[in-house]
Enzyme design. Structure first.
Site, PDB file in Angstrom:
ATOM      1  N   TYR A 169      61.557  83.219 -45.873  1.00 32.93           N
ATOM      2  CA  TYR A 169      60.351  82.799 -45.144  1.00 32.93           C
ATOM      3  C   TYR A 169      59.113  83.595 -45.538  1.00 32.93           C
ATOM      4  CZ  TYR A 169      61.650  86.128 -41.232  1.00 32.93           C
ATOM      5  OH  TYR A 169      61.998  87.173 -40.449  1.00 32.93           O
ATOM      6  N   GLU A 170      57.958  83.116 -45.085  1.00 33.88           N
ATOM      7  CA  GLU A 170      56.659  83.684 -45.486  1.00 33.88           C
ATOM      8  C   GLU A 170      56.497  83.656 -47.013  1.00 33.88           C
ATOM      9  OE1 GLU A 170      54.693  84.181 -43.121  1.00 33.88           O
ATOM     10  OE2 GLU A 170      56.135  84.297 -41.471  1.00 33.88           O
ATOM     11  N   GLY A 171      57.042  82.625 -47.623  1.00 35.99           N
ATOM     12  CA  GLY A 171      57.008  82.531 -49.084  1.00 35.99           C
ATOM     13  C   GLY A 171      58.255  83.190 -49.650  1.00 35.99           C
TER      14      GLY A 171
END
Lengths: 458, 212
Positions: free
Chosen positions: B53-55
């Protein structure tokens, strides 16, 4: 929804072209009938069974898990029916001795079949793995009477087996074990103690369970030199092949695990259970060696299986998932974005998995081929040479492929991005199921020591 | 306030390394680590999302090399390596840092060279950027962590020189720094070799030929 398709073209490449199994079988005593046509048929039928029967139960088995009660352990829904199909089709007998009802095919053929079962549903396949180990151990060390009483039913798949080694304080260091065997007047032994981590120690797939147990005979030396091997049936064999009285061996609990949730890992209590010595007293560990080597090859195959499974899922996803454009400009201008397989880093992850899955197949199939020779050749010199090679290569295969298989499984999750963290995709289960491979049958660290020692000629 | 590039790297490098470390904890437990009650397998499962997550790590890596480094013509990286080099210069005579400083100097120089090389390759073929990105990110993470371990060793040494009741604590920092430089930092060698191999080995295979 996960899908597994047996990579038949690649399996055939490794078997027929790379390793030239047809000539190998033609020169192997008792295997002359294993023609290309027969092997093709086994692979094709095995692929259907793995894809159509086992693969659909992999996700549901993980979610439902096994359940324990005083009466016993229940496998997840559908597992018993799949096992019945497996048994009725004659799969359990593939590689076993025709004298006891087996089909007498080489080990490497069974290994090919097991790759497909294990990749489709490793939890389900553990049952076959441990029973095979118990049969081999009995076949190598049992008395004629023991062999005739137990092996045919196990080969038929009506009865199954386990290997009971670990105790809570004695894992790698089996010399510490405390389970006791008290000699009885009738020549049997009363076995008392608690074993843990017993795969399929209790289950409802087969009618009877034959436990192979290591224990210390009263008065035997401490350490590994005082360990003996025993056969402890759940039900004693009765007259006319019926089940007799129940022995005092019971499952106290099943473990809650990271993965392989559909394979029961049992605490087994032996309360003065009646057991019979297998092989010479105090030589139990030596008797286990054959089994342990083959079990480690099984684990190596598990590593390749998880790499293959993750590869299939993540390859399909990478071709389907539209997100961003290629760095070199749109490859799919008519659609809103390009499939992620255009990205170099996604390809790095896919190619890594492919290399481990296909490389692992070459490695494990070749080890299986060497085992064929060790088991069947009449040339003692060749056997000794290959036995030596196996001592070196088996721990490498086990440790390297389980570690790489686990890394590959993690790369499959990475290809899925956040969706890989969701259970329904099946790829996170694949990581959890793969993780045990680096731990059981000797951790990676233990294999590393073993490989160095064997390589140095110790 | 925008996070400096070093913190961007921190997300991807530390979530990957944190997940690997969590797996090592399971490995220390042997088979018992697979049992939920020990808590270490949960730690792996909980760690896994960090790399997604978050890239994802791959996206962080592209952002780092593409926007944060090449997007500033290497100025950001230059500023950062200047800080490291100043630290190295100030501590090169310090006996506790022997072996650390020379490695750091070597790596900061190489870091700049790799950046130039990737930039050059990417001008001809943008896929070179993507092909090098994750290795570059992991390489960067190992160098940054080396900088911290060198600092920790020097601070610990100062405390020992000054006299302390916690001698074992500070000595353990220095011993661990040695382990880092000798056992973990060399992983940069693998990343350099794979970066140098270029994009062709990733792009050559037709998408329809990955499996048959």
């Amino acid at each position: 929804m996960t899908v597994y398709q047996a990579p038949q073209r690649d399996m055939k490449f490794v078997m027929d072209e790379l390793l030239d199994m047809p000539s190998h079988y033609a020169s192997l005593p008792g295997c002359e009938d294993a023609s290309v046509e027969i092997i093709d048929a086994i692979r094709e039928e095995g692929a259907k069974f793995a894809t159509n029967v086992l693969a659909p139960l992999n996700r549901t088995g993980d979610e439902e898990g096994c359940s324990w009660s005083e009466e016993g352990v229940k496998a997840p829904s559908g597992f018993r029916e799949a096992y019945d199909q497996f048994r009725e089709a004659g799969w359990p007998s593939l590689m076993h001795d025709p004298e006891f009802g087996g089909q007498g095919l080489p080990f490497s053929v069974a290994n090919m079949f097991l790759e497909m079962c294990g990749t489709a549903n490793y939890s389900w396949a553990t049952h076959t793995g441990v029973t095979g180990g118990a049969i081999e151990t009995l076949h190598a060390w049992g008395t004629e009477e023991q062999k005739n009483t137990y092996i045919p039913k196990m080969v038929e798949g009506i009865w199954s087996g386990t290997m009971c080694l670990t105790e809570s304080h004695a894992g790698t260091d089996l010399g510490l074990l405390r389970t006791k065997a008290e000699p009885q007047e009738d020549g049997s032994y009363n076995i008392s103690g608690t074993k843990i981590f017993i795969t399929q120690g209790e289950q409802d797939l087969s009618d009877n369970i034959i436990h192979i147990v290591i224990a210390r005979i009263a008065g035997a030396p401490a350490g590994t030199k005082g360990i003996s091997l025993f056969l402890v049936p759940k039900f004693f064999p009765g007259a006319n092949g019926e089940l007799g009285e129940r022995n005092t061996v019971t499952c106290g609990a099943i473990e809650h695990k990271m993965g392989l949730n559909a394979s029961p890992t049992c605490v087994m209590n032996f309360d003065g259970a009646k057991g019979y010595l297998i092989g010479p007293a105090n030589k139990g560990l030596q008797c286990m060696f054959t089994f342990m080597n083959n079990a480690r090859l099984g684990c190596a195959g598990q590593g390749l299986g998880h790499a293959e499974f993750g590869f299939q899922q993540s390859l399909a996803y990478a071709k389907d998932r539209l997100q961003m454009r290629a760095l070199t400009g749109p490859k799919n201008p008519e659609l809103m974005a390009d499939p992620i397989i255009v990205h170099p880093d996604v390809r790095r992850m896919l190619l890594t998995q492919k290399c481990i899955a296909e490389g692992g197949r070459m490695f494990t199939y070749d080890i299986a081929k060497m085992l064929d020779v060790v088991q069947r050749s009449t040339d003692e010199e060749v056997k000794a040479e290959l036995d030596d090679a196996l001592g070196l290569l088996t721990p490498i295969a086990k440790a390297f492929l389980t570690e790489q298989g686990h890394d590959s499984a993690n790369l499959a999750v990475q290809c899925f991005g956040g969706h890989g963290y969701i259970r329904e995709t099946g790829v996170e289960q694949n990581v959890r199921d793969a993780r045990i491979g680096c731990l059981y049958e000797g951790t990676t660290g233990i294999q590393a020591c073993q490989s160095l020692l064997n390589g140095a000629g110790a | 306030m925008k996070a400096p590039p070093v913190f961007r790297r921190a997300k991807a490098f530390l979530t990957e390394q944190g997940h690997d470390s969590a797996n090592l904890a399971v490995q220390c437990f042997g088979g018992h680590g697979y049992i939920r009650e020990t808590g270490v397998e949960q730690n792996v499962r909980d760690a896994r999302i960090g790399c997604l997550y978050e890239g994802t790590t791959g996206i962080q890596a592209l952002d780092l090399i593409g926007r944060k480094i090449l997007g500033t013509q290497g100025a950001r990286l230059n500023n950062y390596t200047k800080t490291i080099n100043a630290f190295c210069e100030a501590n090169q005579e310090n006996p506790v840092a022997a072996g650390f400083i020379s490695e750091l100097v070597k790596h900061t120089k190489e870091w700049g060279e790799l950046t130039m090389q990737i930039a050059g390759g990417a001008m001809k073929n943008p896929d070179e950027l993507g092909a090098a990105s994750v290795d570059f990110l992991m390489y960067s993470g190992y160098v940054v962590l080396a900088y911290y371990w060198a600092q920790a060793a020097i601070v610990a040494d100062k405390a020992l020189q000054a006299g302390t009741t916690e001698e074992d604590f500070y000595k353990a920092k220095i011993t661990t720094a040695k382990f880092y430089f000798q056992r973990l930092l060399p992983k940069t060698r693998g990343h350099v070799a794979t970066m140098n191999s270029g994009a062709k080995n990733l792009m050559e295979l037709d998408a329809d030929h990955f499996a048959f």
